[in-house]
Write a protein that holds these residues in place. Structure first.
Motif, PDB file in Angstrom:
ATOM      1  N   LEU A 203       0.884  -1.373  -0.005  1.00 46.28           N
ATOM      2  CA  LEU A 203       0.036   0.059  -0.095  1.00 46.28           C
ATOM      3  C   LEU A 203       0.813   1.314  -0.037  1.00 46.28           C
ATOM      4  O   LEU A 203       0.445   2.242  -0.321  1.00 46.28           O
ATOM      5  CB  LEU A 203      -0.789   0.172   1.340  1.00 46.28           C
ATOM      6  CG  LEU A 203      -1.911  -1.048   1.294  1.00 46.28           C
ATOM      7  CD1 LEU A 203      -2.701  -1.161   2.559  1.00 46.28           C
ATOM      8  CD2 LEU A 203      -3.018  -0.966   0.006  1.00 46.28           C
ATOM      9  N   ALA A 204       2.202   1.146   0.431  1.00 46.41           N
ATOM     10  CA  ALA A 204       2.930   2.368   0.369  1.00 46.41           C
ATOM     11  C   ALA A 204       3.986   2.271  -0.821  1.00 46.41           C
ATOM     12  O   ALA A 204       4.649   1.220  -0.988  1.00 46.41           O
ATOM     13  CB  ALA A 204       3.717   2.240   1.860  1.00 46.41           C
ATOM     14  N   ARG A 205       4.122   3.393  -1.196  1.00 46.29           N
ATOM     15  CA  ARG A 205       5.011   3.241  -2.565  1.00 46.29           C
ATOM     16  C   ARG A 205       6.608   3.793  -2.164  1.00 46.29           C
ATOM     17  O   ARG A 205       7.351   3.916  -2.638  1.00 46.29           O
ATOM     18  CB  ARG A 205       4.664   4.450  -3.449  1.00 46.29           C
ATOM     19  CG  ARG A 205       4.512   6.023  -2.880  1.00 46.29           C
ATOM     20  CD  ARG A 205       3.941   6.973  -4.128  1.00 46.29           C
ATOM     21  NE  ARG A 205       3.755   8.151  -3.493  1.00 46.29           N
ATOM     22  CZ  ARG A 205       2.726   8.646  -2.913  1.00 46.29           C
ATOM     23  NH1 ARG A 205       1.681   7.707  -2.949  1.00 46.29           N
ATOM     24  NH2 ARG A 205       2.588   9.979  -2.483  1.00 46.29           N
ATOM     25  N   VAL A 206       6.618   4.210  -0.793  1.00 45.52           N
ATOM     26  CA  VAL A 206       7.852   4.478   0.036  1.00 45.52           C
ATOM     27  C   VAL A 206       8.040   3.738   1.012  1.00 45.52           C
ATOM     28  O   VAL A 206       7.088   3.013   1.581  1.00 45.52           O
ATOM     29  CB  VAL A 206       7.888   5.870   0.438  1.00 45.52           C
ATOM     30  CG1 VAL A 206       7.817   6.885  -0.800  1.00 45.52           C
ATOM     31  CG2 VAL A 206       6.721   6.235   1.352  1.00 45.52           C
ATOM     32  N   GLN A 207       9.281   3.483   1.635  1.00 43.34           N
ATOM     33  CA  GLN A 207       9.765   2.779   2.646  1.00 43.34           C
ATOM     34  C   GLN A 207       9.099   3.265   4.018  1.00 43.34           C
ATOM     35  O   GLN A 207       9.607   4.342   4.311  1.00 43.34           O
ATOM     36  CB  GLN A 207      11.027   2.308   2.766  1.00 43.34           C
ATOM     37  CG  GLN A 207      11.695   1.303   3.788  1.00 43.34           C
ATOM     38  CD  GLN A 207      11.034  -0.043   3.203  1.00 43.34           C
ATOM     39  OE1 GLN A 207      10.950  -0.281   2.157  1.00 43.34           O
ATOM     40  NE2 GLN A 207      10.697  -0.901   4.304  1.00 43.34           N
ATOM     41  N   LEU A 208       8.229   2.801   4.476  1.00 45.08           N
ATOM     42  CA  LEU A 208       7.719   3.132   5.816  1.00 45.08           C
ATOM     43  C   LEU A 208       8.388   2.706   7.193  1.00 45.08           C
ATOM     44  O   LEU A 208       8.610   1.120   7.001  1.00 45.08           O
ATOM     45  CB  LEU A 208       6.276   3.008   5.910  1.00 45.08           C
ATOM     46  CG  LEU A 208       5.334   3.757   4.771  1.00 45.08           C
ATOM     47  CD1 LEU A 208       3.835   3.476   5.172  1.00 45.08           C
ATOM     48  CD2 LEU A 208       5.454   5.368   5.068  1.00 45.08           C
ATOM     49  N   LYS A 209       8.440   3.301   8.002  1.00 43.29           N
ATOM     50  CA  LYS A 209       9.195   2.564   9.440  1.00 43.29           C
ATOM     51  C   LYS A 209       7.960   2.706  10.172  1.00 43.29           C
ATOM     52  O   LYS A 209       6.742   3.163  10.256  1.00 43.29           O
ATOM     53  CB  LYS A 209      10.149   3.730   9.978  1.00 43.29           C
ATOM     54  CG  LYS A 209      11.441   3.954   9.087  1.00 43.29           C
ATOM     55  CD  LYS A 209      12.238   5.152   9.575  1.00 43.29           C
ATOM     56  CE  LYS A 209      13.245   5.344   8.935  1.00 43.29           C
ATOM     57  NZ  LYS A 209      14.335   6.370   9.389  1.00 43.29           N
ATOM     58  N   GLU A 210       7.963   1.716  11.289  1.00 40.65           N
ATOM     59  CA  GLU A 210       7.125   1.518  12.404  1.00 40.65           C
ATOM     60  C   GLU A 210       6.666   2.885  12.949  1.00 40.65           C
ATOM     61  O   GLU A 210       5.580   3.111  13.368  1.00 40.65           O
ATOM     62  CB  GLU A 210       7.549   0.618  13.323  1.00 40.65           C
ATOM     63  CG  GLU A 210       7.677  -0.896  12.812  1.00 40.65           C
ATOM     64  CD  GLU A 210       7.957  -1.949  13.955  1.00 40.65           C
ATOM     65  OE1 GLU A 210       7.923  -1.416  15.287  1.00 40.65           O
ATOM     66  OE2 GLU A 210       8.287  -3.068  13.650  1.00 40.65           O
ATOM     67  N   GLN A 211       7.595   3.688  13.286  1.00 44.49           N
ATOM     68  CA  GLN A 211       7.555   5.194  13.599  1.00 44.49           C
ATOM     69  C   GLN A 211       6.457   5.810  12.742  1.00 44.49           C
ATOM     70  O   GLN A 211       5.520   6.714  13.302  1.00 44.49           O
ATOM     71  CB  GLN A 211       8.679   6.065  13.977  1.00 44.49           C
ATOM     72  CG  GLN A 211       8.370   7.276  14.478  1.00 44.49           C
ATOM     73  CD  GLN A 211       8.019   7.169  15.909  1.00 44.49           C
ATOM     74  OE1 GLN A 211       8.243   6.563  16.841  1.00 44.49           O
ATOM     75  NE2 GLN A 211       6.734   7.906  16.243  1.00 44.49           N
ATOM     76  N   ASP A 212       6.710   5.577  11.414  1.00 45.53           N
ATOM     77  CA  ASP A 212       5.468   6.245  10.510  1.00 45.53           C
ATOM     78  C   ASP A 212       4.134   5.761  10.815  1.00 45.53           C
ATOM     79  O   ASP A 212       3.092   6.628  10.801  1.00 45.53           O
ATOM     80  CB  ASP A 212       5.890   6.197   9.017  1.00 45.53           C
ATOM     81  CG  ASP A 212       7.230   6.921   8.895  1.00 45.53           C
ATOM     82  OD1 ASP A 212       7.594   7.738   9.382  1.00 45.53           O
ATOM     83  OD2 ASP A 212       8.027   6.102   7.928  1.00 45.53           O
ATOM     84  N   ILE A 213       3.963   4.299  11.103  1.00 47.55           N
ATOM     85  CA  ILE A 213       2.668   3.844  11.048  1.00 47.55           C
ATOM     86  C   ILE A 213       2.292   4.394  12.636  1.00 47.55           C
ATOM     87  O   ILE A 213       1.130   4.691  12.588  1.00 47.55           O
ATOM     88  CB  ILE A 213       2.804   2.528  11.145  1.00 47.55           C
ATOM     89  CG1 ILE A 213       3.532   1.861   9.869  1.00 47.55           C
ATOM     90  CG2 ILE A 213       1.364   1.625  11.533  1.00 47.55           C
ATOM     91  CD1 ILE A 213       2.444   2.218   8.690  1.00 47.55           C
ATOM     92  N   LEU A 214       2.900   4.489  13.621  1.00 46.75           N
ATOM     93  CA  LEU A 214       2.552   4.984  14.824  1.00 46.75           C
ATOM     94  C   LEU A 214       1.938   6.407  14.871  1.00 46.75           C
ATOM     95  O   LEU A 214       0.875   6.832  15.585  1.00 46.75           O
ATOM     96  CB  LEU A 214       3.629   4.924  15.859  1.00 46.75           C
ATOM     97  CG  LEU A 214       3.485   5.208  17.264  1.00 46.75           C
ATOM     98  CD1 LEU A 214       2.115   4.547  18.081  1.00 46.75           C
ATOM     99  CD2 LEU A 214       4.821   5.399  18.354  1.00 46.75           C
ATOM    100  N   THR A 215       2.461   7.377  13.829  1.00 45.46           N
ATOM    101  CA  THR A 215       2.176   8.622  13.607  1.00 45.46           C
ATOM    102  C   THR A 215       0.710   8.453  13.235  1.00 45.46           C
ATOM    103  O   THR A 215      -0.292   9.176  13.614  1.00 45.46           O
ATOM    104  CB  THR A 215       3.138   9.359  12.795  1.00 45.46           C
ATOM    105  OG1 THR A 215       4.390   9.332  13.153  1.00 45.46           O
ATOM    106  CG2 THR A 215       2.384  10.666  12.548  1.00 45.46           C
ATOM    107  N   LEU A 216       0.497   7.545  12.147  1.00 42.97           N
ATOM    108  CA  LEU A 216      -0.965   7.495  11.518  1.00 42.97           C
ATOM    109  C   LEU A 216      -1.772   7.070  12.707  1.00 42.97           C
ATOM    110  O   LEU A 216      -3.010   7.672  12.856  1.00 42.97           O
ATOM    111  CB  LEU A 216      -0.794   6.468  10.418  1.00 42.97           C
ATOM    112  CG  LEU A 216      -0.170   7.002   9.331  1.00 42.97           C
ATOM    113  CD1 LEU A 216      -0.246   5.694   8.223  1.00 42.97           C
ATOM    114  CD2 LEU A 216      -0.897   8.047   8.571  1.00 42.97           C
ATOM    115  N   LEU A 217      -1.518   5.946  13.521  1.00 40.27           N
ATOM    116  CA  LEU A 217      -2.323   5.508  14.597  1.00 40.27           C
ATOM    117  C   LEU A 217      -2.569   6.804  15.548  1.00 40.27           C
ATOM    118  O   LEU A 217      -3.639   6.665  15.931  1.00 40.27           O
ATOM    119  CB  LEU A 217      -1.683   4.308  15.255  1.00 40.27           C
ATOM    120  CG  LEU A 217      -1.359   3.189  14.353  1.00 40.27           C
ATOM    121  CD1 LEU A 217      -0.728   2.114  15.154  1.00 40.27           C
ATOM    122  CD2 LEU A 217      -2.833   2.437  13.822  1.00 40.27           C
TER     123      LEU A 217
END
Length: 285
Positions: A203-217
């Motif tokens: 779903l992501a066209r860029v490399q996401l980190k767990e911290q990026d997902i936490l920001t969304l949450l």
């Protein structure tokens, strides 16, 4: 054509010795009376050292009270024939690392005129030694860094920016994907679970980190759609909120919360609940 200089055994021996110490060769090892090069006359070693330093094949550094020699890395072919001024600008950019160097800072560091710096930057870009990058916080600033480096997240805005613009559509898609997984999962997922899900689905066209997902949450928590809980192992997990917050309630529209003169409002005063037209309108609603 000038004849090629004959190999110098003392210089070769010093370079070979320095190659064994990537972090720096102590001076005693090179010039000491009992070091591995003691078979060479001291004056020969000193002369060879000076020649190697002058030709930039060795660099010298101080570590505490100790003098060290370090073998220089092979020169990049792209740097061949660079002028002293070009080297000054290049070094200023190199020192800035992944945060990049602003053209105005280059002027201060190099003491060169701005038109000269502009000309040098074009030459360095042509050599593919440096590149310009956009700063999402200051789009008008031209920032330069080494060609092979990736800019710091502070410059690019990270995963949520595309061409220096906040990619709201991308954010919304990922937020909904995170929410659907949390809403349909029997076991309340962790950040790691959600990160793996996003990656597996592509779903992501860029490399996401767990911290990026936490920001969304965290944005979903702020919207009152999900909440975090901790399991027996004290690991944070996420689930839909038990009692979702309504989009609007009578209390959210009360004018007192945004009134700029609320601290002056009191019964019997010039500003009071009895005379406030906004409060009266809210009560009628």
């Amino acid at each position: 054509m000038a004849p090629k200089a004959a190999p110098n055994p003392v210089e070769d021996a010093i370079l070979q010795l320095c190659a064994q110490y990537p972090n720096g060769t102590p001076n005693e090892q090179v010039t000491g009376p009992t070091g591995p090069l003691s078979s060479f006359d001291l004056s020969e070693r000193v002369q060879a050292l000076n020649k190697l330093l002058a030709s930039h094949k060795l660099s010298i550094l101080q570590q505490g009270n100790q003098l060290l020699y370090r073998a220089a890395a092979p020169q990049d072919a792209r740097m061949s024939g660079m002028s002293p001024e070009e080297m000054l600008v290049y070094q200023a950019i190199k020192e800035s690392g992944t945060k990049g160097c602003w053209t105005r800072d280059m002027k201060v560091k190099t003491n060169l005129a701005q038109p000269q710096i502009t000309k040098i930057l074009k030459a360095l870009e042509t050599r593919q030694l440096v590149k310009s990058v956009k700063n999402v916080n200051n789009p008008s600033r031209k920032i330069y860094m080494l060609y092979e480096l990736q800019p710091d997240q502070e410059l690019t805005g990270g995963a949520w920016y595309s061409d220096s613009q906040l990619d709201q559509q991308f954010i919304d898609v990922l937020r909904e994907a995170c929410y659907r997984l949390i809403d349909t999962s029997q076991d309340h997922p962790t950040v790691k679970d959600i990160h793996a899900f996003i990656h597996a689905k592509g779903l992501a066209r860029v490399q996401l980190k767990e911290q990026d997902i936490l920001t969304l949450l965290q944005t979903l928590i702020a919207d009152g759609r999900i909440e975090s809980i901790f399991d027996d192992q004290d690991e944070e997990r996420f689930r839909p909120v038990v009692l979702p917050l309504p989009d609007d309630t009578p209390l959210t529209g009360i004018p007192c919360g945004v009134c700029p003169v609320m601290d002056q409002c009191h019964e019997g005063g010039q500003i009071s609940p009895q005379t406030c037209i906004y409060y009266k309108s809210w009560l009628e609603f």
